[in-house]
Design an enzyme around this catalytic site. Sequence first.
Site, PDB file in Angstrom:
ATOM      1  N   ASP A 134      23.752  -5.892 -25.569  1.00 11.12           N
ATOM      2  CA  ASP A 134      22.941  -7.022 -26.012  1.00 11.12           C
ATOM      3  C   ASP A 134      22.799  -8.077 -24.918  1.00 11.12           C
ATOM      4  OD1 ASP A 134      25.533  -8.040 -26.057  1.00 11.12           O
ATOM      5  OD2 ASP A 134      25.432  -8.796 -28.111  1.00 11.12           O
ATOM      6  N   GLU A 135      23.563  -7.946 -23.847  1.00 11.54           N
ATOM      7  CA  GLU A 135      23.490  -8.939 -22.774  1.00 11.54           C
ATOM      8  C   GLU A 135      22.153  -8.913 -22.039  1.00 11.54           C
ATOM      9  OE1 GLU A 135      26.935  -9.602 -20.325  1.00 11.54           O
ATOM     10  OE2 GLU A 135      28.238  -8.595 -21.770  1.00 11.54           O
ATOM     11  N   TYR A 167      25.389  -7.836 -13.844  1.00 10.82           N
ATOM     12  CA  TYR A 167      25.645  -6.732 -14.782  1.00 10.82           C
ATOM     13  C   TYR A 167      24.502  -6.563 -15.764  1.00 10.82           C
ATOM     14  CZ  TYR A 167      27.154  -4.575 -19.123  1.00 10.82           C
ATOM     15  OH  TYR A 167      27.198  -3.807 -20.268  1.00 10.82           O
TER      16      TYR A 167
END
EC number: 4.2.1.46
Length: 361
Positions: A134-135, A167
């Site tokens: 979900d990031e 990331y």
Amino acid sequence: MKILVTGGAGFIGSAVVRHIINNTQDSVVNVDKLTYAGNRESLADVSDSERYVFEHADICDAPAMARIFAQHQPDAVMHLAAESHVDRSITGPAAFIETNIVGTYVLLEAARNYWSALDSDKKNSFRFHHISTDEVYGDLPHPDEVNNTEELPLFTETTAYAPSSPYSASKASSDHLVRAWKRTYGLPTIVTNCSNNYGPYHFPEKLIPLVILNALEGKALPIYGKGDQIRDWLYVEDHARALYTVVTEGKAGETYNIGGHNEKKNIDVVLTICDLLDEIVPKEKSYREQITYVADRPGHDRRYAIDAEKIGRALGWKPQETFESGIRKTVEWYLSNTKWVDNVKSGAYQSWIEQNYEGRQ
């Protein structure tokens, strides 16, 4: 059904492999590079199964991937291999670009070349399931930032991408590649985006295992900033069930968000762990006294929260664990598996912990 799982020696990957071998009749080919976060001890209870094969290989190695597809003839791919720790991506982004973007490209091409030669029935049933985070969506409004009468938004499958860290940017890139291979080449792909996972066999650089182990060792419990960052916590075995449901029942071309319906501030998670340890392994002073606030992570997202209605409605999945039941199971697992913990906490891990946290005091 034979499923090729990449990253199957990692935290979520090993939970997926254990779930498939222990709860279904399907077979697994586990492809893992065995980086610092990959641990074959996490698969000890399934490694002797006739339905399990391990391949020590890097997804960036195109000839190795071509050989593995040709040799094992999988019916589906579950792609979990990834560099996944935000702090490491800030200090060393190159590995994240290489594994998460280039590795996904190499795997997509190997899968496409293999899939294109299948007969029509196998082509139609084949799935390339890409597991993401979900990031990629960035962060959401925090309760401190909005009027109390407003309903706080959640991430949905149509939320625009706005990654904040190296990331999450690398995972967003890989998501786009997977969808492009579906639209351009017809490869039957599925993407899932999950909230924060926790549970057994979690490498102790992440918040929950780090706090449990530091507490037991009498060390400081480092909290970024004020600890008011909010995350939706998903028990890893619930996630493994969801992923298997998606790869076996999900529709090609779809995206499914997977969440635990457990929004918690980081500080509240730490306090819960301290209180559980006070109950289970009490000492003279409360574990809460070990909490230490350190400088916040650069660009730290303030809130994540998943709307998991779609996967529940379309595929009938919902989490079985509450946060309270899951965190108790997690704490008890670490207390009962000290040998596993000792084996993963190498000198390289200790050096990284010192480098990452000592400069934040």
